[in-house]
Design a protein around this motif. Structure first.
Motif, mmCIF file in Angstrom:
data_model
loop_
_atom_site.group_PDB
_atom_site.id
_atom_site.type_symbol
_atom_site.label_atom_id
_atom_site.label_comp_id
_atom_site.label_asym_id
_atom_site.label_seq_id
_atom_site.Cartn_x
_atom_site.Cartn_y
_atom_site.Cartn_z
ATOM 1 N N ARG A 122 3.958 3.579 -2.629
ATOM 2 C CA ARG A 122 4.522 3.108 -1.599
ATOM 3 C C ARG A 122 5.894 3.443 -1.173
ATOM 4 O O ARG A 122 6.473 3.929 -0.167
ATOM 5 C CB ARG A 122 4.042 1.787 -0.933
ATOM 6 N N PRO A 126 5.418 7.236 0.648
ATOM 7 C CA PRO A 126 4.361 6.674 1.540
ATOM 8 C C PRO A 126 3.103 7.223 1.758
ATOM 9 O O PRO A 126 1.987 7.050 1.544
ATOM 10 C CB PRO A 126 4.824 5.978 3.089
ATOM 11 N N GLU A 131 -0.974 6.358 3.088
ATOM 12 C CA GLU A 131 -0.676 5.652 4.370
ATOM 13 C C GLU A 131 -0.456 6.442 5.517
ATOM 14 O O GLU A 131 0.611 7.606 5.269
ATOM 15 C CB GLU A 131 0.699 4.653 4.051
ATOM 16 N N THR A 132 -0.414 6.197 6.714
ATOM 17 C CA THR A 132 0.085 7.099 7.669
ATOM 18 C C THR A 132 1.516 6.882 8.118
ATOM 19 O O THR A 132 1.938 5.623 8.128
ATOM 20 C CB THR A 132 -0.951 6.719 9.103
ATOM 21 N N ASP A 141 -1.406 11.458 9.577
ATOM 22 C CA ASP A 141 -2.242 10.582 8.748
ATOM 23 C C ASP A 141 -2.829 11.507 7.491
ATOM 24 O O ASP A 141 -3.571 12.640 7.436
ATOM 25 C CB ASP A 141 -3.780 10.468 9.447
#
Lengths: 229, 229
Positions: A122, A126, A131-132, A141
DNA sequence: GGGCAATGTTACACCTTCACGACAATCATA
DNA sequence: TATGATTGTCGTGAAGGTGTAACATTGCCC
């Protein structure tokens, strides 16, 4: 879809197999080896997104592997989580000195290792954690390979998608054409620099929506960047 | 709903009974034994979804049970949570090395064990056995191996069924052909990538119903995904 | 504004990817 | 064993994507 690439260096076959299974189950693209020298070769062949490195391995020792990874420019930035046996504090200190990002002492729960890897992902990228990403009014997305702007679905080709994702992972940052070629087309691609311009143009057109401004900024004699509009 | 099957291996009668009660209360289908050899027999008879294994048990020791479970192909993938006494760190090391997925040190709160079990269940079986899955107008009943769309029964072949179920467990997510091969055909299957295309086509045809749209989205140079239509 | 370099835009030939049909091999079942 | 369903593979053609060159435009410095 480019899954996050993990390099696992662990010489206990049982643990290695378990971790490989767990990580693959989570959607990671895992390469495993028990040997330090082979680890260096694998890392050079295809730069992983994260390395899990046991301190006590055959061949070149973990600390040496770590040092060499940090010395090589292509792998210098790759996060390393090291696995140390028991409470050997010396190892931990030297490990962190040498450039490891995090450590876990055996025994550890695989769940905890998974959590730390996810946390690193993350932090680093990300999109690799599934994760979007949102930059301005554009939302990407990575799991569903979908992009929309102001709730309007956009239709992108494969290269346009990769290019946009690359920009959105570092909003505001200016990339030279060479950096874009490396990041989007892959290192060692043999493509004309100016071809980037064309794809920028195609991307600009693809993310055009009534009443919005162009989020891609041209930086003369430097490259391109994406701004939050 | 046909509950998830737990195998509890614990030789303290008081603790065993407590846990059995708690888990059954949560809707799990629990089998309990105090003996290592019997545990192996029970696991072979009916493969459980998860095993909770005390390290200090009669008969074959916990570590040996774990190893044998991992060696047998039918139980190799079953997650194991082991229970260890606090002081004995060596056990934990050997346990995780041997293939346990997680551990809890005694004494622990039953609530926490419940939470971990639930977490493992979510990970292993998103569509926990028995739960009918619905995506858009398609409904899949894993118990009866039945699929219908707009109340019209569909007729699928075995592979088409597995493929559809795989998609429906993660709606909206894009899977590469390799991921589909791993997930539907099983890891290590030696099958042409393009074969996936053919089965996608067969699945599309099989779930075609008058007046409906194709829920399977082709993502060029990435793979396929299923959408709620 | 002139000259120059960098970037925008368009067109086009080439290549990749995917849908579809056909077919032989295999499996299940009566 | 015979029959039909299922499965994996291949070839073909269409649709769409890609890289490059050529030309147009823009910005910059004097």
């Amino acid at each position: 879809m480019p899954a996050a690439k993990l390099l696992l260096v662990e010489d206990d076959p049982a643990l290695s197999e378990l971790l490989e299974f767990r990580f693959e189950n989570e959607g990671y693209d895992v390469r495993a080896t028990a040997d330090g020298d082979e680890a260096l070769i694998l890392a050079a062949e295809e730069v992983p997104d994260l390395i899990i490195l046991d301190w006590m391995i055959e061949g070149t020792s973990g600390i040496e592997v770590c040092r060499r990874l940090r010395r090589d420019k292509t792998t210098a930035h790759v996060p390393i989580i090291m696995l140390t046996a028991r409470e050997n504090e010396d190892d931990r200190i030297r490990g962190l000195d040498t450039g490891a990002d995090d450590y876990m002492t055996k025994p550890f729960s695989p769940r905890e290792l998974l959590a730390r890897v996810a946390a690193v992902m993350r932090r680093i990228r990300p999109a690799l954690a599934g994760e979007t990403i949102e930059v301005g009014d554009i939302r990407l997305d990575p799991v569903g390979h979908k992009v929309d702007r102001r709730n309007k679905a956009l239709q992108l080709g494969p290269t346009e998608y990769r290019l946009l994702k690359f920009f959105m992972e570092s909003p505001g940052r200016v990339f030279s054409r060479n950096q874009l070629l490396d990041g989007v087309w892959g290192t060692g691609s043999d493509i004309e620099l100016r071809t980037v311009d064309v794809h920028i143009r195609r991307l600009r057109k693809a993310i055009e929506v009534e009443g919005t401004k162009d989020p891609i900024r041209t930086v003369r004699s430097a490259g391109y960047a994406m701004e939050a509009v």
